[in-house]
Design an enzyme around this catalytic site. Structure first.
Site, PDB file in Angstrom:
ATOM      1  N   ARG A 178     -13.951  -7.063  -0.134  1.00 47.00           N
ATOM      2  CA  ARG A 178     -13.080  -6.961   1.041  1.00 47.00           C
ATOM      3  C   ARG A 178     -12.528  -5.538   1.158  1.00 47.00           C
ATOM      4  NH1 ARG A 178      -7.469  -5.350   1.870  1.00 47.00           N
ATOM      5  NH2 ARG A 178      -6.727  -6.400   3.744  1.00 47.00           N
ATOM      6  N   VAL A 179     -12.646  -4.948   2.338  1.00 49.09           N
ATOM      7  CA  VAL A 179     -12.089  -3.620   2.600  1.00 49.09           C
ATOM      8  C   VAL A 179     -10.982  -3.788   3.627  1.00 49.09           C
ATOM      9  CG1 VAL A 179     -12.564  -1.333   3.557  1.00 49.09           C
ATOM     10  CG2 VAL A 179     -14.250  -2.439   2.075  1.00 49.09           C
ATOM     11  N   GLY A 180      -9.854  -3.124   3.381  1.00 52.84           N
ATOM     12  CA  GLY A 180      -8.729  -3.230   4.308  1.00 52.84           C
ATOM     13  C   GLY A 180      -8.592  -2.014   5.211  1.00 52.84           C
TER      14      GLY A 180
ATOM     15  N   THR B 119       0.870  -1.177   0.000  1.00 52.18           N
ATOM     16  CA  THR B 119       0.000   0.000   0.000  1.00 52.18           C
ATOM     17  C   THR B 119       0.897   1.214   0.000  1.00 52.18           C
ATOM     18  OG1 THR B 119      -1.685  -1.206   1.196  1.00 52.18           O
ATOM     19  CG2 THR B 119      -1.672   1.165   1.561  1.00 52.18           C
TER      20      THR B 119
END
Ligand code: GLY
Length: 318
Positions: free
Chosen positions: A208-210, A180
């Site tokens: 999916r959220v991180g 990231t």
């Protein structure tokens, strides 16, 4: 806020954007403008497969982006998650922060609707390189056994890859790696801003959220103490509240590198079958900075006005 000497720090590969950001700060521009401009260049860097255009896709082969911005003085937060089709999620996150103050985080279809309303233009985000990696790494690769001695983080990566392979086999049409970016800025007026942008885990479950879109997890900024941001396994930093923990430690007077190490150590005690690298960066309102990683060899970028290019510094190892 006292006057400050502008400075920007960022995770690995942020050096693509920092010179543009520091130029803005050197002209008296805001930390928010500097972080957005720097991050946009990172998002547009198609050689980087972990952010923006060229980011690696989810298990269905679709690129889904998360990004956020947080301002130190107000702790205002704007974020998007699971955004499809818009190459600069950091700018959409800024629009949430500035134009939709009744909310902080938009996801999926709603985030795309808002981006369209704001006039952002769409683009094809799945580059031929990223698609090739998706196909070759997952659709055509066999499973990998864990060979030799691996650190817990490396074993977690291999376990994650096996789980992703199973998922892709289930979800991908049969005809047919991660990281990231963090950027933190302190401007001449003493304001701070933390920006985070990512395409998230490659081959992730759709939706999916991180941690990059979650305040306190992958991004936190409080002008009284400093800013912090994470890269790596977001599922761990969400559970541990890692960025917020670093900022709390800074507020208690801890040195930035030590605060980063302590927060990683706290995340490190959590059980996690898919444990992988977690890295964190911190900057204080008086310009001190540090970073830490769970494995050796990690660096972060630092740039001040007048520097010809960012300096790459070693992160402290947990
Ligand atoms: N830290 C990025 C992610 O987990 O998506």
């Amino acid at each position: 806020m006292p006057e400050s000497t502008p400075i920007m720090i960022g995770s690995e590969r942020s050096e693509v954007g920092l010179p543009a950001g520091i130029e803005i700060l050197a002209r008296g521009g805001s930390a928010l403008d500097a972080v957005e401009a720097a991050m946009r260049l990172c998002e547009d860097n198609t050689a980087d497969h972990y952010v923006g255009t060229g980011g690696l896709p989810n298990a269905r082969g679709e690129v889904e982006l998360d990004a956020s911005l947080m301002i130190g003085s107000s702790r205002a937060f704007g974020a998007v998650a699971g955004l499809h089709g818009y190459p600069n999620p950091i700018s959409v996150a800024r629009a949430v922060l500035e134009r939709l103050p009744q909310h902080s985080l938009l996801v999926g279809e709603g985030a795309a609707t808002f981006a369209a309303e704001c006039g952002f233009t769409t683009a094809e985000l799945l580059t031929p390189d990223a698609e090739k990696l998706w196909r070759e790494t997952l659709l055509e690769a066999g499973d990998e056994s864990v060979e030799g001695e691996n650190t817990a983080a490396q074993s977690g990566d291999l376990a994650y890859k096996r789980a992703a392979l199973d998922l892709v086999k289930r979800m991908a049409p049969h005809d047919g790696p991660w990281g990231t970016i963090n950027i933190i800025a302190l401007d001449a007026r003493g304001e701070m801003c933390v920006g985070v942008s990512t395409s998230g885990y490659p081959w992730k479950y759709p939706g999916r959220v991180g941690d990059s879109a979650i305040p306190g997890a992958g991004n936190y900024c409080d002008i009284r103490a400093g800013g912090a941001a994470c890269t790596g396994r977001g599922e761990l930093s969400m559970r541990a509240g890692t960025a917020r923990r670093v900022v709390d430690l800074l507020g208690a007077g801890e040195d930035p590198a030590k605060a980063c190490r302590a927060a990683l150590a706290d995340a490190g005690i959590l059980p996690d079958e898919y444990r992988a690298e977690l890295r964190v960066l911190a900057l204080t309102p008086d310009g001190r900075h540090g970073g830490a990683a769970t494995l050796p060899g990690a660096t972060y970028a630092v740039m001040t006005a007048g520097d010809a290019q960012p300096a790459m510094l070693d992160r402290s190892v947990l």
